[in-house]
Design a protein around this motif. Structure first.
Motif, PDB file in Angstrom:
ATOM      1  N   PHE A  38       0.825  -1.210   0.000  1.00 25.99           N
ATOM      2  CA  PHE A  38       0.000   0.000   0.000  1.00 25.99           C
ATOM      3  C   PHE A  38       0.858   1.257   0.000  1.00 25.99           C
ATOM      4  CE2 PHE A  38      -1.773   3.340   2.781  1.00 25.99           C
ATOM      5  CZ  PHE A  38      -2.709   3.851   1.893  1.00 25.99           C
ATOM      6  N   TYR A  39       1.819   1.324   0.915  1.00 24.07           N
ATOM      7  CA  TYR A  39       2.626   2.536   1.029  1.00 24.07           C
ATOM      8  C   TYR A  39       3.571   2.725  -0.148  1.00 24.07           C
ATOM      9  CZ  TYR A  39       0.883   3.707   5.615  1.00 24.07           C
ATOM     10  OH  TYR A  39       0.055   4.078   6.649  1.00 24.07           O
ATOM     11  N   SER A  40       3.787   1.672  -0.929  1.00 22.23           N
ATOM     12  CA  SER A  40       4.666   1.759  -2.097  1.00 22.23           C
ATOM     13  C   SER A  40       3.894   2.038  -3.377  1.00 22.23           C
ATOM     14  CB  SER A  40       5.444   0.447  -2.262  1.00 22.23           C
ATOM     15  OG  SER A  40       6.150   0.120  -1.087  1.00 22.23           O
ATOM     16  N   GLY A  41       2.575   2.068  -3.291  1.00 27.78           N
ATOM     17  CA  GLY A  41       1.774   2.282  -4.490  1.00 27.78           C
ATOM     18  C   GLY A  41       1.635   1.052  -5.361  1.00 27.78           C
ATOM     19  N   MET A  42       1.912  -0.126  -4.786  1.00 28.69           N
ATOM     20  CA  MET A  42       1.747  -1.382  -5.537  1.00 28.69           C
ATOM     21  C   MET A  42       0.302  -1.843  -5.334  1.00 28.69           C
ATOM     22  SD  MET A  42       4.780  -1.895  -6.768  1.00 28.69           S
ATOM     23  CE  MET A  42       5.656  -0.329  -6.647  1.00 28.69           C
ATOM     24  N   ASP A  43      -0.578  -1.482  -6.248  1.00 32.14           N
ATOM     25  CA  ASP A  43      -2.006  -1.672  -6.005  1.00 32.14           C
ATOM     26  C   ASP A  43      -2.563  -2.957  -6.600  1.00 32.14           C
ATOM     27  OD1 ASP A  43      -2.023  -1.124  -8.692  1.00 32.14           O
ATOM     28  OD2 ASP A  43      -3.361   0.607  -8.564  1.00 32.14           O
ATOM     29  N   THR A  44      -1.742  -3.762  -7.252  1.00 26.72           N
ATOM     30  CA  THR A  44      -2.213  -5.010  -7.858  1.00 26.72           C
ATOM     31  C   THR A  44      -1.373  -6.149  -7.314  1.00 26.72           C
ATOM     32  OG1 THR A  44      -2.796  -3.774  -9.849  1.00 26.72           O
ATOM     33  CG2 THR A  44      -2.711  -6.173 -10.037  1.00 26.72           C
ATOM     34  N   VAL A  45      -1.979  -6.955  -6.454  1.00 30.19           N
ATOM     35  CA  VAL A  45      -1.229  -7.947  -5.697  1.00 30.19           C
ATOM     36  C   VAL A  45      -1.899  -9.314  -5.821  1.00 30.19           C
ATOM     37  CG1 VAL A  45      -0.279  -8.579  -3.440  1.00 30.19           C
ATOM     38  CG2 VAL A  45      -0.613  -6.153  -4.031  1.00 30.19           C
ATOM     39  N   GLY A  46      -1.181 -10.286  -6.353  1.00 32.21           N
ATOM     40  CA  GLY A  46      -1.643 -11.664  -6.374  1.00 32.21           C
ATOM     41  C   GLY A  46      -1.032 -12.417  -5.204  1.00 32.21           C
ATOM     42  N   VAL A  47      -1.875 -13.003  -4.358  1.00 33.54           N
ATOM     43  CA  VAL A  47      -1.395 -13.721  -3.173  1.00 33.54           C
ATOM     44  C   VAL A  47      -1.481 -15.221  -3.447  1.00 33.54           C
ATOM     45  CG1 VAL A  47      -1.665 -14.110  -0.709  1.00 33.54           C
ATOM     46  CG2 VAL A  47      -2.187 -11.866  -1.672  1.00 33.54           C
ATOM     47  N   LEU A  48      -0.331 -15.876  -3.496  1.00 37.08           N
ATOM     48  CA  LEU A  48      -0.245 -17.292  -3.840  1.00 37.08           C
ATOM     49  C   LEU A  48      -0.367 -18.128  -2.576  1.00 37.08           C
ATOM     50  CD1 LEU A  48       2.695 -16.451  -6.119  1.00 37.08           C
ATOM     51  CD2 LEU A  48       0.607 -17.471  -7.006  1.00 37.08           C
ATOM     52  N   THR A  49      -1.497 -18.803  -2.420  1.00 31.59           N
ATOM     53  CA  THR A  49      -1.741 -19.577  -1.212  1.00 31.59           C
ATOM     54  C   THR A  49      -1.792 -21.068  -1.543  1.00 31.59           C
ATOM     55  OG1 THR A  49      -4.153 -19.500  -1.424  1.00 31.59           O
ATOM     56  CG2 THR A  49      -3.097 -17.676  -0.264  1.00 31.59           C
ATOM     57  N   GLN A  50      -1.537 -21.885  -0.530  1.00 32.10           N
ATOM     58  CA  GLN A  50      -1.616 -23.324  -0.745  1.00 32.10           C
ATOM     59  C   GLN A  50      -1.870 -24.059   0.580  1.00 32.10           C
ATOM     60  OE1 GLN A  50       0.385 -25.770  -3.919  1.00 32.10           O
ATOM     61  NE2 GLN A  50       1.894 -26.060  -2.298  1.00 32.10           N
ATOM     62  N   TYR A  51      -0.913 -24.003   1.513  1.00 30.78           N
ATOM     63  CA  TYR A  51      -1.022 -24.751   2.764  1.00 30.78           C
ATOM     64  C   TYR A  51      -2.028 -24.086   3.715  1.00 30.78           C
ATOM     65  CZ  TYR A  51       0.259 -26.528   7.386  1.00 30.78           C
ATOM     66  OH  TYR A  51       0.221 -27.066   8.643  1.00 30.78           O
ATOM     67  N   LYS A  52      -3.003 -24.841   4.220  1.00 27.68           N
ATOM     68  CA  LYS A  52      -3.950 -24.373   5.233  1.00 27.68           C
ATOM     69  C   LYS A  52      -4.399 -22.923   4.987  1.00 27.68           C
ATOM     70  CE  LYS A  52      -4.093 -27.880   8.243  1.00 27.68           C
ATOM     71  NZ  LYS A  52      -5.352 -28.507   8.731  1.00 27.68           N
ATOM     72  N   PRO A  53      -5.076 -22.666   3.886  1.00 30.14           N
ATOM     73  CA  PRO A  53      -5.332 -21.264   3.502  1.00 30.14           C
ATOM     74  C   PRO A  53      -6.589 -20.634   4.106  1.00 30.14           C
ATOM     75  CG  PRO A  53      -6.117 -22.704   1.781  1.00 30.14           C
ATOM     76  CD  PRO A  53      -5.529 -23.610   2.855  1.00 30.14           C
ATOM     77  N   LEU A  54      -7.417 -21.403   4.827  1.00 24.58           N
ATOM     78  CA  LEU A  54      -8.725 -20.884   5.226  1.00 24.58           C
ATOM     79  C   LEU A  54      -8.630 -19.580   6.004  1.00 24.58           C
ATOM     80  CD1 LEU A  54     -11.779 -21.140   5.411  1.00 24.58           C
ATOM     81  CD2 LEU A  54     -11.476 -22.585   7.438  1.00 24.58           C
ATOM     82  N   LEU A  55      -7.864 -19.574   7.091  1.00 25.01           N
ATOM     83  CA  LEU A  55      -7.775 -18.366   7.908  1.00 25.01           C
ATOM     84  C   LEU A  55      -7.126 -17.226   7.128  1.00 25.01           C
ATOM     85  CD1 LEU A  55      -6.932 -18.138  11.659  1.00 25.01           C
ATOM     86  CD2 LEU A  55      -5.943 -16.506  10.062  1.00 25.01           C
ATOM     87  N   LEU A  56      -6.079 -17.553   6.364  1.00 19.76           N
ATOM     88  CA  LEU A  56      -5.382 -16.516   5.606  1.00 19.76           C
ATOM     89  C   LEU A  56      -6.317 -15.873   4.586  1.00 19.76           C
ATOM     90  CD1 LEU A  56      -2.728 -15.062   4.968  1.00 19.76           C
ATOM     91  CD2 LEU A  56      -2.185 -16.913   3.372  1.00 19.76           C
ATOM     92  N   ASN A  57      -7.059 -16.694   3.847  1.00 18.59           N
ATOM     93  CA  ASN A  57      -7.987 -16.153   2.852  1.00 18.59           C
ATOM     94  C   ASN A  57      -9.044 -15.277   3.508  1.00 18.59           C
ATOM     95  OD1 ASN A  57      -6.537 -17.676   1.076  1.00 18.59           O
ATOM     96  ND2 ASN A  57      -8.150 -19.179   0.676  1.00 18.59           N
ATOM     97  N   SER A  58      -9.581 -15.754   4.629  1.00 14.11           N
ATOM     98  CA  SER A  58     -10.606 -14.995   5.337  1.00 14.11           C
ATOM     99  C   SER A  58     -10.049 -13.675   5.846  1.00 14.11           C
ATOM    100  CB  SER A  58     -11.141 -15.836   6.502  1.00 14.11           C
ATOM    101  OG  SER A  58     -12.025 -15.088   7.295  1.00 14.11           O
ATOM    102  N   TYR A  59      -8.825 -13.716   6.347  1.00 16.90           N
ATOM    103  CA  TYR A  59      -8.203 -12.520   6.924  1.00 16.90           C
ATOM    104  C   TYR A  59      -7.964 -11.455   5.845  1.00 16.90           C
ATOM    105  CZ  TYR A  59      -4.911  -9.715   9.669  1.00 16.90           C
ATOM    106  OH  TYR A  59      -4.288  -8.690  10.338  1.00 16.90           O
ATOM    107  N   ILE A  60      -7.479 -11.883   4.684  1.00 18.24           N
ATOM    108  CA  ILE A  60      -7.192 -10.918   3.612  1.00 18.24           C
ATOM    109  C   ILE A  60      -8.487 -10.333   3.061  1.00 18.24           C
ATOM    110  CG2 ILE A  60      -6.240 -10.660   1.281  1.00 18.24           C
ATOM    111  CD1 ILE A  60      -4.192 -12.810   2.041  1.00 18.24           C
ATOM    112  N   GLY A  61      -9.500 -11.194   2.902  1.00  9.07           N
ATOM    113  CA  GLY A  61     -10.793 -10.721   2.412  1.00  9.07           C
ATOM    114  C   GLY A  61     -10.683  -9.963   1.105  1.00  9.07           C
ATOM    115  N   THR A  62     -11.266  -8.780   1.070  1.00  5.61           N
ATOM    116  CA  THR A  62     -11.232  -7.965  -0.146  1.00  5.61           C
ATOM    117  C   THR A  62      -9.960  -7.141  -0.255  1.00  5.61           C
ATOM    118  OG1 THR A  62     -12.306  -6.091   0.944  1.00  5.61           O
ATOM    119  CG2 THR A  62     -13.742  -7.758  -0.061  1.00  5.61           C
ATOM    120  N   GLY A  63      -9.134  -7.160   0.795  1.00  4.07           N
ATOM    121  CA  GLY A  63      -7.934  -6.321   0.811  1.00  4.07           C
ATOM    122  C   GLY A  63      -8.200  -4.915   1.317  1.00  4.07           C
TER     123      GLY A  63
END
Length: 374
Positions: A48-73
């Protein structure tokens, strides 16, 4: 889709086995840190502070909590139209599918995502590090050097250099040699696992690496040595700020304890570059008339009836009367019963410590980790 100058790929699929029970149920980037944060907050806040507004988050292991936490960003203001955070798990096609085999393979499997934004540059970062970095300075360095690849490096103590990929550079910061976790390192400039590539070059390298049966499909082991061997224009960007790889229990504990120093090297109260998080909507913390807290971080929803010293207490933690906690980290939703004594102990999330239980040892100062009721 209108082209983006840079797309960020955030590697967040690692198991983090060296963190033991802390990653039993969650991916390493989702492990709680510093009381109110999770490790991935630092990389997303940097974006965010760098102006990088397009971010793909590569998930695999036990992603449920991580996906929920990130949400819409939205917690990191990364939810803009035609940009924002996109969760990228492995997927199948008509030809089949498979898990991400290595860091390079994870990005290879998402070439279509990157091509969608038609970027000039791709920034590769990890979701398991504690640091504050303005990536735009790294991108500008890459452009000024006319580089094909730029690797962010930090000087580490020589006795620790064997744990990292290290770079040997000339006086113009051009990389002349790369050693992946050498037994006898020739340099203490450690790769931070943060890379900038010209997208056309990276795409070609990923395609060739995919069809190399002898490759581990890893950036450090395969992509970087191959490109250096081909004479590509590769530079090292020297980062001089605070940086912690929290890949082990010991480094995770030390990075947390850094927050409690009189002059913390990672200042969470820097208003010019805040670390954002997906905050819980819970009550304020409360310290009763019997409670005592010294040099500690206490997070929302926690109730302190006992004594806390030089410790970090997460959200919704109850410390009962006559319990004593020193030099410890208590993650979210724990219950420390009356009379329990904890010294230099990490307690995982949702754990109950029974009455008068003693954990840790003042004499040998060894670090103890507990991730289930005891």
């Amino acid at each position: 889709m209108k082209g983006k100058e840079c797309v960020t790929m955030l590697l967040a699929g690692g198991q983090g086995s060296r963190l033991g029970g802390l990653t039993r149920d969650v991916a390493k980037p989702a492990v709680a840190f510093g009381g109110k944060y999770r490790i991935i907050d630092f990389a997303l806040s940097n974006c965010f502070y760098s102006g990088m507004d397009t971010v793909g988050v590569l998930t695999q292991y036990k992603p449920l909590l991580l996906n929920s936490y990130i949400g819409t960003g939205s917690s990191w203001a990364l939810d803009a139209v035609n940009a924002g955070v996109t969760i990228l798990p492995p997927y199948v096609t008509r030809a089949g599918g498979y898990w991400y085999k290595g860091t390079a393979d994870a990005v290879y499997q998402n070439i279509e995502y990157i091509d969608f934004y038609d970027p000039e540059y791709v920034l590769i970062i990890s979701g398991d590090q504690i640091y504050r970095m303005d990536y735009s300075k790294l991108i500008n360095f890459h452009k000024d050097k006319g580089a094909d690849v730029t690797i962010s490096v930090i000087e580490v103590p020589w006795e620790e250099a064997h744990r990292f990929g290290v770079l040997i550079t000339d006086d113009q910061d051009q990389i002349v040699e790369f050693e992946e976790k050498p037994d006898n390192p020739s340099s203490n400039k450690a790769s931070m696992g943060i890379y900038v590539f010209n997208w056309s070059l990276l795409k070609d390298a990923l395609l060739r690496d995919h069809f190399n049966e002898n490759s581990a499909n890893d950036f450090g082991k395969n992509i970087m040595p191959t490109l250096l061997g081909e004479g590509k224009n590769m530079f090292a960007y020297c980062y001089e700020g605070y940086w912690r790889d929290v890949g082990t229990i010991e480094s995770y504990y030390e990075a947390n304890m850094d927050l409690l120093k009189d002059q913390p090297p990672m200042d969470l109260y820097n208003e010019d570059f805040k670390i954002n998080s997906n905050n819980l909507n819970v009550e304020p913390h409360f310290i009763t008339s019997n409670g005592k807290v010294v040099n500690s971080l206490i997070c929302d929803g926690s109730i302190i009836k006992g004594h806390i010293s030089n410790s970090i207490i997460g959200n919704n933690v109850i410390i009962e009367k006559d319990a004593y906690v020193k030099d410890s980290i208590i993650l979210n939703d724990c219950h420390i019963s009356s009379g329990a004594q904890l010294h230099k102990t990490i307690i995982g999330e949702n754990v109950t410590i029974s009455e008068h239980k003693k954990l840790g040892n003042d004499e040998n100062n060894a670090l103890e980790v507990v991730f289930k009721d005891i």
